[in-house]
Scaffold this motif. Structure first.
Motif, short mmCIF file in Angstrom:
data_model
loop_
_atom_site.label_atom_id
_atom_site.label_comp_id
_atom_site.label_asym_id
_atom_site.label_seq_id
_atom_site.Cartn_x
_atom_site.Cartn_y
_atom_site.Cartn_z
N VAL A 139 28.86 -41.65 15.04
CA VAL A 139 27.87 -41.58 13.94
C VAL A 139 28.46 -42.17 12.68
O VAL A 139 29.63 -42.54 12.64
N ASN A 140 27.63 -42.22 11.60
CA ASN A 140 28.11 -42.77 10.34
C ASN A 140 29.22 -41.89 9.75
O ASN A 140 29.44 -40.76 10.17
N ALA A 141 29.87 -42.43 8.72
CA ALA A 141 31.10 -41.81 8.23
C ALA A 141 30.89 -40.41 7.64
O ALA A 141 31.78 -39.57 7.69
N VAL A 142 29.71 -40.15 7.09
CA VAL A 142 29.48 -38.83 6.48
C VAL A 142 29.19 -37.81 7.57
O VAL A 142 29.78 -36.72 7.61
N ASP A 143 28.30 -38.17 8.47
CA ASP A 143 27.90 -37.22 9.51
C ASP A 143 28.99 -37.01 10.56
O ASP A 143 28.95 -36.02 11.29
N ALA A 144 29.96 -37.92 10.60
CA ALA A 144 31.06 -37.76 11.56
C ALA A 144 31.73 -36.40 11.37
O ALA A 144 32.09 -35.72 12.33
N PHE A 145 31.85 -35.98 10.12
CA PHE A 145 32.55 -34.71 9.85
C PHE A 145 31.74 -33.51 10.33
O PHE A 145 32.28 -32.59 10.93
N SER A 146 30.42 -33.53 10.07
CA SER A 146 29.64 -32.36 10.53
C SER A 146 29.50 -32.37 12.04
O SER A 146 29.45 -31.32 12.68
N ARG A 147 29.50 -33.56 12.62
CA ARG A 147 29.39 -33.67 14.07
C ARG A 147 30.58 -32.98 14.75
O ARG A 147 30.50 -32.46 15.83
N LEU A 148 31.69 -32.97 14.02
CA LEU A 148 32.87 -32.32 14.59
C LEU A 148 32.90 -30.83 14.23
O LEU A 148 33.91 -30.15 14.43
N GLY A 149 31.77 -30.36 13.67
CA GLY A 149 31.65 -28.93 13.41
C GLY A 149 32.26 -28.47 12.10
O GLY A 149 32.59 -27.31 11.92
N HIS A 150 32.41 -29.40 11.17
CA HIS A 150 33.03 -29.00 9.90
C HIS A 150 32.16 -29.52 8.76
O HIS A 150 32.47 -30.53 8.16
N ARG A 151 31.09 -28.80 8.47
CA ARG A 151 30.10 -29.30 7.53
C ARG A 151 30.64 -29.58 6.15
O ARG A 151 30.32 -30.59 5.53
N LYS A 152 31.51 -28.68 5.68
CA LYS A 152 31.95 -28.90 4.30
C LYS A 152 32.85 -30.13 4.15
O LYS A 152 32.98 -30.67 3.06
N TRP A 153 33.39 -30.58 5.26
CA TRP A 153 34.20 -31.80 5.21
C TRP A 153 33.34 -33.06 5.04
O TRP A 153 33.87 -34.16 4.85
N ARG A 154 32.04 -32.90 5.11
CA ARG A 154 31.15 -34.05 4.85
C ARG A 154 31.45 -34.70 3.51
O ARG A 154 31.25 -35.89 3.31
N ALA A 155 31.90 -33.87 2.57
CA ALA A 155 32.22 -34.39 1.23
C ALA A 155 33.24 -35.53 1.31
O ALA A 155 33.21 -36.45 0.49
N VAL A 156 34.11 -35.47 2.31
CA VAL A 156 35.12 -36.53 2.44
C VAL A 156 34.44 -37.85 2.80
O VAL A 156 34.76 -38.90 2.24
N GLY A 157 33.47 -37.78 3.72
CA GLY A 157 32.71 -38.98 4.06
C GLY A 157 31.96 -39.49 2.83
O GLY A 157 31.88 -40.69 2.59
N GLY A 158 31.41 -38.54 2.06
CA GLY A 158 30.70 -38.91 0.83
C GLY A 158 31.63 -39.61 -0.15
O GLY A 158 31.26 -40.63 -0.76
N LEU A 159 32.85 -39.10 -0.26
CA LEU A 159 33.82 -39.73 -1.16
C LEU A 159 34.13 -41.16 -0.72
O LEU A 159 34.25 -42.08 -1.53
N ALA A 160 34.21 -41.35 0.61
CA ALA A 160 34.50 -42.70 1.13
C ALA A 160 33.35 -43.66 0.78
O ALA A 160 33.59 -44.79 0.36
N VAL A 161 32.11 -43.18 0.94
CA VAL A 161 30.97 -44.05 0.61
C VAL A 161 30.99 -44.37 -0.88
O VAL A 161 30.78 -45.52 -1.30
N LEU A 162 31.28 -43.37 -1.70
CA LEU A 162 31.34 -43.57 -3.15
C LEU A 162 32.46 -44.55 -3.53
O LEU A 162 32.29 -45.43 -4.38
N THR A 163 33.60 -44.41 -2.88
CA THR A 163 34.73 -45.30 -3.14
C THR A 163 34.33 -46.75 -2.86
O THR A 163 34.60 -47.66 -3.64
N GLY A 164 33.66 -46.95 -1.72
CA GLY A 164 33.22 -48.28 -1.36
C GLY A 164 32.23 -48.84 -2.38
O GLY A 164 32.30 -50.01 -2.77
#
Ligand code: PFF
Length: 447
Positions: A70-95
């Protein structure tokens, strides 16, 4: 993502990832960062950072993408760690942040294609750079470059991008080798190689504190890490792919293109007597140096058009990969069609890029902030997640398709857990120290 595909061929993934990695980071940033951060000493730190930090961190992004598809943000929740979605969000923001000023430099490249055709910069390469790099001209060029990126992403002509990538990577290498062979004959060649390739150990030690943050940031930037790109690309990879071999091919090719850029730029800069470490060695290094060179050779105009044309393709294929990542995430989550999303995100990018287009001091500031804060933070959070939260699951995923890694899997895991994390913490501490605490760093006043 709705219609999940996998890459048609394994070279398809490797080439697309190289297309994203090889960009202005190699051809513009690398010579420029080398020039302003101590020459060969920077190159040494950079190569170490690529091997010990960049490569393992790239594998961490691959593991996330292929594990979840899945996309970079949802990858974290897909692995069962919803609050880690913020890391994917940070990556999108960085880009997003990086793309804002990347478009401005893309605009410069467009101007240089036109300028080459007319020989406009031949008489005064440094003056020409000054006149087109900031102000209204730069704003217009930025808009045109951005429109090209938005147009391609909105149309989704991925066939076109994929085909262009296949021609682009070999042509960049061939062209850079030809240019490097030519500049080897220039009078400043020896001094250029010396500046680029012979580190002074004393200077390395003395300046390590300022060099390290940029060397680590450069490794991330040039490998397209921390921007959600590699997670997204590897989410289309099948289980039988050898991620370690793919990553190795990407890292080696990307590094070679950067080295080639240095072998071209420094001999020219020293031949024309440029102020390498400041002035024209700064953001304008690539532009001023090559432009000065084209002004002195037969068929210089043609050479210039071809060279900047290749730089443009490299920049476009990178920028597209980044916009595509943001559009794909928004498209998945908000059910808005991409032909609305791409222009909407484009307008936001244009506005964020305006300060950089109006004054190169702002561009440098945006760039420093990306290098010293956004990129390290984003890669750090991903490394902590993959190394410490996923842990052995990540090793199992990396092993898939390798035919057995032996102890290599454990070595990689501990490198991510300790070496990558420690290197980034050090980078952040040094970078923040320089920006906020060092007197005259002028963090809030780029002028
Ligand atoms: N690795 C890319 C480069 O070196 O140019 C980094 C990048 C920057 C990719 C900006 C995409 C982008 F829009």
């Amino acid at each position: 993502m709705s219609d999940r595909e996998t890459w048609a061929t394994r070279p398809g993934f490797v080439l697309a990832a190289i297309g994203s990695a090889v960009g202005l980071g190699n051809l513009w940033q690398f010579p420029f960062k080398t020039a302003t951060n101590g020459g060969a000493a920077f190159v040494v730190f950079y190569l170490v950072a690529v091997a010990l930090v960049g490569f393992p961190a790239m594998l961490a992004e691959f593991v996330l993408g292929r594990r979840t598809h899945v996309n970079a943000v949802d990858a974290f929740s897909r692995l069962g760690h919803r609050k880690w979605r913020a890391v994917g969000g940070l990556a999108v923001l960085t880009g997003f942040w990086i793309l804002s000023y990347y478009n401005v430099v893309g605009g410069w490249v467009l101007r240089y294609i036109l300028g080459s055709a007319r020989g406009a910069y031949f008489s005064d390469p440094a003056g020409y750079f000054g006149s087109v790099s900031a102000g209204l001209d730069a704003v217009v060029a930025q808009a045109v470059f951005l429109a090209l990126v938005v147009g391609i992403v909105a149309l989704g002509i991925e066939d076109g991008i994929e085909k262009a990538t296949k021609v682009m990577v070999p042509s960049i290498v061939v062209l850079m080798v030809a240019l490097a062979a030519w500049v080897a004959t220039l009078p400043g060649a020896a001094a250029g190689y010396d500046f680029f390739l012979s580190p002074d150990p004393g200077a390395m030690v003395a300046n390590a504190g300022t060099i390290i943050p940029f060397a680590v940031g450069q490794a991330f930037f040039t490998l397209s890490l921390g921007m959600a790109i590699m997670v997204t690309y590897s989410s289309y990879v099948g289980g039988d792919d050898n991620l370690v071999a793919d990553g190795g091919a990407i890292v080696v090719t990307n590094t070679l293109v950067g080295i080639l850029a240095g072998l071209v730029v420094f001999p020219i800069l020293l031949t024309i007597g440029a102020e390498v470490t400041t002035g024209t060695g700064g953001a304008g290094a690539l532009f001023v140096a090559t432009a000065a060179g084209f002004g002195t050779v037969p068929f210089g105009r043609l050479f210039g058009v071809v060279f900047f044309g290749v730089v443009l393709i490299a920049a476009l294929s990178s920028a597209i990969s980044l916009l595509e990542t943001a559009v794909a995430y928004a498209n998945d989550n908000y059910d808005v069609p991409r032909h609305y999303l791409a222009p909407a995100i484009g307008v936001a990018l244009f506005l964020l890029g305006l300060p950089s287009a109006l004054d190169t001091a702002w561009l440098t500031w945006f760039d420093s902030f990306a290098y010293q804060v956004f990129l390290p933070l984003s890669v750090l959070a991903t490394a902590v997640f993959v190394g410490w939260v996923l842990g052995r699951d990540a090793v199992a995923e990396l092993r898939e398709g390798t035919g057995g890694l032996g102890a290599g899997g454990e070595v990689w895991l501990w490198t991510v857990r300790v070496v990558v994390v420690a290197a980034i913490v050090l980078t952040l501490a040094l970078g923040i120290n320089e920006m906020f605490l060092v007197e005259d760093a002028g963090f809030f006043q780029p002028f």
